[in-house]
Design an enzyme around this catalytic site. Structure first.
Site, mmCIF file in Angstrom:
data_model
loop_
_atom_site.group_PDB
_atom_site.id
_atom_site.type_symbol
_atom_site.label_atom_id
_atom_site.label_comp_id
_atom_site.label_asym_id
_atom_site.label_seq_id
_atom_site.Cartn_x
_atom_site.Cartn_y
_atom_site.Cartn_z
ATOM 1 N N GLU A 10 50.965 11.519 -4.966
ATOM 2 C CA GLU A 10 50.984 10.561 -6.077
ATOM 3 C C GLU A 10 51.240 11.227 -7.423
ATOM 4 O O GLU A 10 51.669 10.592 -8.370
ATOM 5 C CB GLU A 10 49.646 9.809 -6.103
ATOM 6 N N ASP A 111 46.877 8.884 -3.102
ATOM 7 C CA ASP A 111 45.425 8.796 -3.287
ATOM 8 C C ASP A 111 44.805 7.849 -2.258
ATOM 9 O O ASP A 111 45.425 6.875 -1.828
ATOM 10 C CB ASP A 111 45.088 8.298 -4.696
ATOM 11 N N TYR A 323 40.300 16.264 -12.394
ATOM 12 C CA TYR A 323 41.027 15.016 -12.625
ATOM 13 C C TYR A 323 40.138 13.994 -13.342
ATOM 14 O O TYR A 323 39.034 13.686 -12.876
ATOM 15 C CB TYR A 323 41.469 14.466 -11.273
#
Length: 633
Positions: A10, A111, A323
């Site tokens: 992704e 994801d 992240y």
DNA sequence: GCAAGGTC
């Protein structure tokens, strides 16, 4: 075939992680149609991993329906949006099509959530156009670690089309609903020659509008609040050289208060009748997810959620933090907490503290949410203040420091705070004072943002006599609730299920962009335009703006993901519901736009000092609105 | 030119 499999991730960082972990550190960077990709060997095979940047496809209306002036917005409810390639995403389409011809297996390493499944089916659609025989498997990993990725490769799954259908259904209804109401409102005020500048519009959205409602609702509560006067005796009392300020609320009766004051004034000493203290344990915060991060950045650092997330994104790209878009508040067992914490033993001011908690053994706090895709936000690399300041600026340092300190706080001990209360009698009144003292700092040591202000009271026992240094009567009034703070707003959005962790700040930002509300001193204040829009819609169709609306849509859409209902059925049902709302608004649109036109003029005033029109401190929200209404009459 | 959701 060139590759045994092509892995599609992704985002670029995940494509790189697959290459690093599966290729045992050996990989080669190549460009496919300008998209960075990685070639490596894994278990005797040749692999390529490529990273996207989220969605590739999007929905739009057929071209003839995008002529705002030529199409009745109502018609949008009766047509099917079409899939188009997003702007800037064409290189991914070309890259995926080229790669589809160079392999027989594609591994969808998106994801592990519904949105990832949606993107997976965009990839399937694109790649199988070029190579209909391509086989697709889904890699399912809940953290970007070597262990999770290897595990995902050993347990490849079938893609879940139901989840993707849910995503596409949401895209269709959001576009239909958003576009139809936005055009209805915008076209109506344009017909009345409003001051709305070219390129600006009045928008409606199933997330942005309920957010605005919450902000306006608080404004209405403030307006309806009736202030009451009350009287308080404030005394400065002396005890062993300490001065404490104590007070007594005497209620609303001014004369009674004055006579109580007169009685009290006769006394030279107050007598302690109660002295108590209790120790309260305060737990450190749970691991940091996106919303909590945004909320704390706003409260502790005075940095807007949108900007905070943008800074976090940059820190992530440079490898300083993990992240930043995550719902998770539980550290995964694969995260080496002591290794991460020990990076900060080198920090001058807190190094010794980190060494101390490491020696004691770490017991991290634990929240309740786990999105199974990303760990809580935590530092991944140590930086020095001077270094980061130079590289990325002051705000980046403050955000990084917050992430580091929050991380260390979650590994720290509880704090102990002593709460104290003293009551002293003076004449007929009982004066009370409260104090607070941090007995054991625990996590406050690293997490100074949360440390309460200390106001300790001296040690007193019942019967102690306190000299009165001063005594006065104050007239106070009860205060309306303050405007919503951004952190309260984020919490409300979460409670009602409006937006996702990654988009909540966007919905706030959209409202600001549309001049529906402003944020001043961390508080959300509606503009006359935002307020008028909500009040108008509330009058004709409250279901459009009430905060439950998004949750209701989501729970219907969830039935698509679970297989209980067909996507087409759910889309039709939601469209039908909103069509009814649309008819109700459309029937009153002239009256609504007549109310909107003057307030548009007010927030878009061309005098170069637009802000003055927006800020109630300078002009007064009510005063401003009345004025422009009169001007129209 | 619309939305919300990914991501940069």
């Amino acid at each position: 075939m060139l590759y045994d499999a092509v892995i599609v991730a992704e985002k670029p960082a995940v494509a790189l992680a697959f290459a690093k972990f599966l290729g045992e550190g050996k990989y080669r960077r190549v460009f496919v149609e300008g998209v960075p990709s990685y070639v490596f060997h894994f278990r005797g095979g040749d692999y390529l991993s490529i990273g996207l940047t989220g969605h590739i496809l999007d929905f739009d209306f057929p071209r003839e329906y995008n002529e705002w002036n030529a199409v009745d917005p109502k018609k949008l409810f009766f047509i099917d949006p079409i899939l188009v390639v997003r702007e800037g995403a064409y290189k991914y389409v070309k890259a995926l099509k080229a790669l589809a011809l160079k392999t027989s297996h594609a591994i969808l390493a998106l994801d592990a959530d519904v949105e990832g499944e949606g993107i997976a089916f965009e990839v399937i659609r694109i790649m199988s156009q070029a190579n209909p025989n391509l086989e697709f498997k889904r890699a399912w990993f809940s953290a970007v670690t070597k262990w999770d990725i290897l595990n995902a490769m050993q347990n490849l799954r079938e893609p879940n089309e139901l989840w993707a259908k849910k995503v596409f259904a949401r895209m269709v209804v959001d576009l239909t609903v958003g576009a139809s109401f936005t055009r209805l409102l915008t076209l109506a005020v344009q017909r009345q020659k409003s001051m709305l500048p070219l390129g600006k519009f009045l928008s409606y959205g199933p997330c942005q509008t309920p957010v605005l409602y919450l902000v306006v609702k608080r404004e209405l509560e403030r307006e309806q609040f009736k202030k009451k006067k009350y009287y308080v005796i404030v005394a400065e009392l002396e005890a062993d050289g300490h001065v404490i300020t104590a007070s007594a609320n005497l209620g609303e009766d001014k004369e009674k208060a004055a006579s109580a004051l007169a009685l009290a004034k006769r006394e030279e000493f107050a007598t302690v009748v109660l002295s108590e203290a209790s120790i309260v344990e305060v737990s450190p915060p749970v691991p940091l997810n996106t919303i909590d991060f945004e909320s704390r950045a706003s409260a502790f650092l005075n940095i807007r959620p949108k900007e905070a997330l943008a800074i976090a994104e940059k820190l992530y790209q440079y490898g300083y933090i993990s992240y930043p878009r995550t719902e998770t508040t539980i550290y995964p067992p694969t995260l080496n907490l002591s290794q991460l914490a020990s990076m900060f033993t080198s920090w001058e001011d807190i190094g010794w503290y980190v060494t101390k908690i490491l020696q004691k053994g770490l017991t991290p706090t634990r929240g309740r949410e786990d999105d199974k895709a990303h760990p809580p936000i935590h530092p991944t690399k140590v930086a020095s203040r001077a270094g980061l300041l130079r590289a990325m600026g002051e705000k980046a340092w403050r955000v990084y420091e917050l992430v580091v300190r929050h991380f260390l706080a979650t590994l720290s001990e509880k704090a102990q705070v002593e709460k104290q209360r003293v009551v002293a009698r003076l004449g007929g009144v009982e004066l009370s004072a409260e104090g607070r003292r941090v007995v054991y700092p625990g996590f406050y040591y690293v997490y100074y943002y949360a440390r309460p202000e200390e106001k300790p009271l001296p040690y007193l026992v019942e019967g102690d006599r306190l000299r009165v240094r001063s005594l006065r009567l104050e007239e106070r009034s009860t205060q309306p609730p303050p405007y919503l703070s951004e952190s309260e707003l984020l919490a409300l959005m979460k409670r009602y299920g409006i937006g996702t962790d990654a988009t909540m700040q966007d919905h706030i930002h959209t409202n600001i962009e549309r001049k529906y509300f402003v944020v001043r001193e961390r508080r959300c204040i509606p503009t006359p335009l935002g307020k008028t829009l909500i009040l108008s819609l509330l009058e004709v169709e409250p279901r459009l703006v009430l905060p439950e609306i998004r949750g209701k849509m989501e729970s219907l859409l969830a039935k698509v993901a679970s297989g209980e209902r067909e996507a087409s059925e759910v889309v039709a049902e939601i469209k039908e519901t909103f069509l009814e709302y649309y008819e109700n608004v459309a029937a009153k649109i002239d009256a609504i736009s007549q109310k909107l036109v003057p307030v548009i003029a007010e927030v878009y005033r061309p005098d170069g000092n637009q802000q003055a029109g927006l800020f109630p401190r300078n002009r007064g929200l009510r005063g401003g609105r009345k004025k422009s209404k009169k001007a129209k009459e």
